[in-house]
Structure formats: structure tokens, C-alpha cells
Scaffold this motif. Structure first.
Motif, short mmCIF file in Angstrom:
data_model
loop_
_atom_site.label_atom_id
_atom_site.label_comp_id
_atom_site.label_asym_id
_atom_site.label_seq_id
_atom_site.Cartn_x
_atom_site.Cartn_y
_atom_site.Cartn_z
N TYR A 58 7.71 -10.31 -0.95
CA TYR A 58 7.70 -11.06 -2.20
C TYR A 58 6.26 -11.15 -2.70
O TYR A 58 5.34 -11.44 -1.93
CB TYR A 58 8.25 -12.47 -1.99
N TYR A 59 6.09 -10.93 -4.01
CA TYR A 59 4.78 -11.03 -4.64
C TYR A 59 4.83 -12.16 -5.67
O TYR A 59 5.75 -12.21 -6.50
CB TYR A 59 4.41 -9.72 -5.31
N LEU A 60 3.85 -13.04 -5.61
CA LEU A 60 3.77 -14.19 -6.50
C LEU A 60 2.60 -14.00 -7.47
O LEU A 60 1.47 -13.75 -7.04
CB LEU A 60 3.56 -15.47 -5.69
N TYR A 61 2.87 -14.15 -8.77
CA TYR A 61 1.85 -14.09 -9.81
C TYR A 61 1.86 -15.42 -10.55
O TYR A 61 2.93 -16.01 -10.76
CB TYR A 61 2.14 -12.95 -10.79
N ASP A 66 -9.19 -17.96 -15.39
CA ASP A 66 -10.47 -17.27 -15.51
C ASP A 66 -10.19 -15.82 -15.89
O ASP A 66 -9.10 -15.49 -16.36
CB ASP A 66 -11.29 -17.38 -14.22
N ARG A 67 -11.13 -14.93 -15.65
CA ARG A 67 -10.97 -13.54 -16.04
C ARG A 67 -9.93 -12.81 -15.21
O ARG A 67 -9.25 -11.91 -15.69
CB ARG A 67 -12.32 -12.83 -15.92
N ASN A 68 -9.77 -13.20 -13.94
CA ASN A 68 -8.94 -12.44 -13.00
C ASN A 68 -7.48 -12.90 -13.01
O ASN A 68 -7.19 -14.07 -13.23
CB ASN A 68 -9.48 -12.59 -11.59
N ILE A 69 -6.58 -11.95 -12.72
CA ILE A 69 -5.18 -12.25 -12.41
C ILE A 69 -5.01 -12.08 -10.91
O ILE A 69 -5.40 -11.06 -10.34
CB ILE A 69 -4.21 -11.33 -13.17
N TYR A 70 -4.42 -13.09 -10.27
CA TYR A 70 -4.26 -13.10 -8.82
C TYR A 70 -2.79 -12.97 -8.44
O TYR A 70 -1.89 -13.33 -9.21
CB TYR A 70 -4.80 -14.40 -8.22
N CYS A 71 -2.55 -12.47 -7.21
CA CYS A 71 -1.21 -12.52 -6.65
C CYS A 71 -1.30 -12.73 -5.14
O CYS A 71 -2.35 -12.50 -4.53
CB CYS A 71 -0.40 -11.26 -6.99
N TRP A 72 -0.20 -13.19 -4.57
CA TRP A 72 -0.07 -13.42 -3.14
C TRP A 72 1.17 -12.68 -2.63
O TRP A 72 2.09 -12.39 -3.41
CB TRP A 72 0.09 -14.91 -2.82
N PHE A 84 -4.82 -11.65 -3.71
CA PHE A 84 -5.27 -10.34 -4.19
C PHE A 84 -5.73 -10.51 -5.64
O PHE A 84 -5.08 -11.22 -6.42
CB PHE A 84 -4.12 -9.32 -4.17
N VAL A 85 -6.80 -9.85 -6.01
CA VAL A 85 -7.19 -9.77 -7.41
C VAL A 85 -6.58 -8.51 -7.97
O VAL A 85 -6.96 -7.40 -7.60
CB VAL A 85 -8.73 -9.73 -7.56
N CYS A 86 -5.57 -8.66 -8.83
CA CYS A 86 -4.83 -7.47 -9.29
C CYS A 86 -5.21 -7.02 -10.69
O CYS A 86 -4.73 -5.98 -11.14
CB CYS A 86 -3.32 -7.72 -9.20
N CYS A 87 -6.05 -7.78 -11.39
CA CYS A 87 -6.56 -7.33 -12.69
C CYS A 87 -7.83 -8.09 -13.02
O CYS A 87 -7.88 -9.32 -12.84
CB CYS A 87 -5.52 -7.54 -13.79
N THR A 88 -8.86 -7.36 -13.48
CA THR A 88 -10.14 -7.98 -13.83
C THR A 88 -10.55 -7.65 -15.27
O THR A 88 -11.68 -7.94 -15.66
CB THR A 88 -11.25 -7.51 -12.88
N PRO A 126 1.81 -3.14 -6.50
CA PRO A 126 2.05 -4.50 -6.97
C PRO A 126 0.81 -5.39 -6.93
O PRO A 126 0.77 -6.43 -7.58
CB PRO A 126 3.13 -5.02 -6.01
N THR A 127 -0.21 -4.98 -6.16
CA THR A 127 -1.44 -5.76 -6.10
C THR A 127 -2.52 -5.19 -7.01
O THR A 127 -3.67 -5.64 -6.96
CB THR A 127 -1.97 -5.82 -4.65
#
Length: 373
Positions: A58-61, A66-72, A84-88, A126-127
Motif C-alpha cells: 500500500y502506498y499513501l500520498y 512545501d515543494r515536495n510530494i511525499y509517500c509512505w 519517500f520524496v516522489c516529486c520535487t 509508485p515512489t
């Protein structure tokens, strides 16, 4: 995936995960308690949580501040990875409600940076990293994508007249909007989530302002397709609300998904802390009475750990003794079981015990086909 007649794919099948019911029928102690924080960035706000499943993980967004999009990432909804930083990309700074779906080897993200219209991004993982594929496509905020059983794509979003939706002619474009008739108490309505169960379409949505204690969840049902006939279930709504509990009120904007036992449904959502400085993650189980959806919360006490099924994540290089194969050259690597098909069909059987009535889950990628049917 089912075989129909003599139509078959000549493909490289990447079977990433096979799940069968676990034989241990027991409740687990040491479960979860709402609300929750996650490893890494513990002080981060976890607003607008979205859950996507791929290869048994399972991936959580969540919305960005801030500038980054994170997921777990997690296997069991209990033990989570670091962030995880998945977009900067600067274009997606302060990304509202990012959501991701998987389609034939590619991951598609929609998000509304600062609530100023939607962008679509893609990644091979996905990350991430997720890369922009479109400019600003508009459509307000809180975009959510849904893929029907026949492969048709749909896009849902918030609007000052309620939840709106459209078909997606391609994976990176929107068609014409329709109003679904789901507007909570004539007020601002947001956070749409659509899923399909027993040929019925369920739309969950959130009402009034995100910073108010009365933030809540309603739902509607349609048997007329993904873009029509949604009927708000007024006798039940709201199905999730708490205006009083100091650490667990203002509940809303989440995702419905199938749990790690491949049978139970769950709903993740956020709550608002008293000082309104951040939002935190919550889970509730969904119960069913026929086609009637019921939320088993809100809860702020310990819940039993979700049940798991027997599984294989292929996190090794050898097939192993738990698999029996027929003809063909089956290989394991990069977290997947693969078979490059020639003419014919080949089998790989997982040795884990299962009941007569069970569910199996696969993640596949088609590389080609033998005919156009």
C-alpha cells in the motif's frame, strides 16, 4: 485475470503478487489507534490521505505543504516505511490531494497545486520521480481518477455546485463535465472517491469547510454507470462525523480500499487537531448490509491489527520451493515473477494452503497480443 475462449495475450506477464487466504483466523492485538503519525516527518500534516495498492504494498500520498510530494509504503497498514520524496518539481509545490493509479506499467498522478487547477504526471515507480505530462487542465481541486472494469477512465473533482465528473478520452486529458448531483447541504463539497462493488458505483465525498468541526463524509450510489444516476443516501448520511472529540474531530477527505485480507474494506481520512496546525491519518473499517455501506467509526481507541493473507513479494532471485511450474521459463527478479510466452499456456502454482472459496490478486503488464479481438 480471466481467459475467455481462444483469445489470449502473447505477453511478458509480470506477476508481482499472489495472495491467498491465510489459514489463521484470529484477531491480532497491538493494532492501530486513531489518529496516527508516520515515520519520518512526524510533525508533518497528513491531510487528504490517498491509498493506492501495487504488488501487495500500500502506498499513501498526502497533500503537500512545501515543494515536495511525499509517500509512505506498508504491507499491512501497521508498519510503515520512512517517507519517500516522489516529486520535487516547482510546478507541484504545495500539491493538494495527490492521487496515483497504476496502468500497464505506468503510474499516473493527478494533483492541484495550491488548489489552482489540475496537472497530470507520470512515473515508472509508485515512489517517483513523477514528471509533468500536461499543463494546467483546470477543474478546481481534489481530482480523483477511477478506471472501470472495461478500462474506461473517469475524473472527479470538487466544484462550488457539488461533485463534478467527466470521462477521460486519454490517460492525460479530460472530457466535458457533468454535475453528479452530490452537494452536501448546499455548501462547498469536495474530496470525491469512487469505487465499484457488485456492479454498483459508490461515491464518497466530504462537506463544508475543511477547518470546521463539522467536516464530514456522505455517500451516494449509482447503478447507471460512473457518470450518472448517483443517489445520495440521505437516510444514512453523514456516515462519518465527530464535532466534539478534541483530538478527533473535523473528519473527512479520504480513500476507500480493500484491506490486506482481500475481503475487508477500509476508509482512510484525516482529522483536524484543536490548534488547526495540522491534520493526521485515520483508518476505519467499512461494514456492509447488502449494498448498504456503513462506517464502523469514528474510533479513537485501539483497533485489531488487519488480517493478512499468504503472499509472495518475490523479493529474492530464485523461484523457491513454494512454487510448482509447468512448461516455460519462469524467472524471479525485480520483485516479480515473469514468463515470456511463446505459443501456448504455462502454469505457476503457489503452494500456500487456501480455502475452497478464496481471492487471488495479481499485478500484470501486457507487452503484446496475438490478435485484435
Amino acid at each position: 485475470m480471466r481467459h475467455a475462449g481462444n483469445k489470449f495475450l502473447k505477453a511478458a506477464l509480470a506477476v508481482a503478487m499472489l495472495l491467498l487466504p491465510h489459514m489463521a483466523d484470529r484477531a491480532y492485538a497491538d493494532g492501530w489507534t486513531n489518529p496516527m503519525t508516520l515515520p519520518g516527518l512526524q510533525n508533518r500534516s497528513l491531510g487528504d490521505p490517498y491509498i493506492m495498492k501495487y504488488r501487495g504494498y500500500y502506498y499513501l500520498y498526502v497533500s503537500a505543504d512545501d515543494r515536495n510530494i511525499y509517500c509512505w509504503r506498508t504491507k499491512d497498514l501497521m508498519e510503515w516505511s520512512d517517507a519517500f520524496v516522489c516529486c520535487t518539481d516547482e510546478t507541484t509545490a504545495v500539491a493538494y490531494a495527490p492521487e496515483v493509479i497504476y496502468w500497464n506499467g505506468k503510474f499516473y498522478m493527478c494533483t492541484s497545486p495550491r488548489g489552482g487547477g489540475h496537472y497530470l504526471l507520470t512515473s515508472d515507480s509508485p515512489t517517483g520521480p513523477f514528471v509533468h505530462q500536461t499543463g494546467n487542465l483546470g477543474r478546481d481541486i481534489d481530482g480523483s481518477m477511477f478506471v472501470d472494469d472495461n478500462g474506461s477512465w473517469y475524473f472527479y473533482h470538487a466544484n462550488n455546485a457539488g461533485i463534478h465528473a467527466c470521462a477521460m478520452p486519454t490517460h492525460l486529458s479530460f472530457g466535458n463535465d457533468v454535475n453528479l448531483g452530490c452537494c452536501m447541504s448546499g455548501q462547498w463539497t469536495e474530496g470525491p472517491c469512487v469505487f465499484k462493488r457488485n456492479n454498483l458505483y459508490y461515491l464518497l465525498y466530504t462537506g463544508n469547510h475543511v477547518w470546521t468541526n463539522g467536516y464530514r463524509i456522505d455517500y451516494a450510489i449509482s447503478n447507471s454507470g460512473a457518470l450518472a444516476g448517483f443517489r445520495p443516501q440521505s437516510e444514512q448520511n453523514p456516515i462519518l462525523v465527530d464535532t466534539e472529540t478534541p483530538t478527533h474531530k473535523a473528519l473527512g477527505h479520504g480513500t476507500a480500499f480493500v484491506g490486506p485480507d482481500l475481503d475487508s474494506y477500509y476508509f482512510c481520512y484525516h482529522n483536524l487537531q484543536d490548534n488547526k496546525s495540522r491534520r493526521l491519518l485515520n483508518f476505519e473499517r467499512i461494514a456492509w448490509n447488502g449494498d448498504k455501506l456503513m462506517m464502523t467509526g469514528p474510533t479513537d481507541w485501539e483497533q485489531d491489527r488487519p488480517l493478512l493473507v499468504a503472499n509472495d513479494y518475490f523479493e529474492r532471485t530464485e523461484l523457491g520451493e513454494q512454487w510448482t511450474t509447468g512448461d516455460g521459463q519462469w524467472t524471479v527478479g525485480d520483485g516479480q515473477l515473469s514468463q515470456s510466452l511463446a505459443e501456448g499456456r504455462y502454469t505457476a502454482l503457489f503452494e500456500a494452503a487456501a480455502y475452497d472459496d478464496y481471492t487471488a490478486e495479481f499485478c500484470v503488464k501486457a507487452a503484446g497480443k496475438t490478435d485484435a479481438r
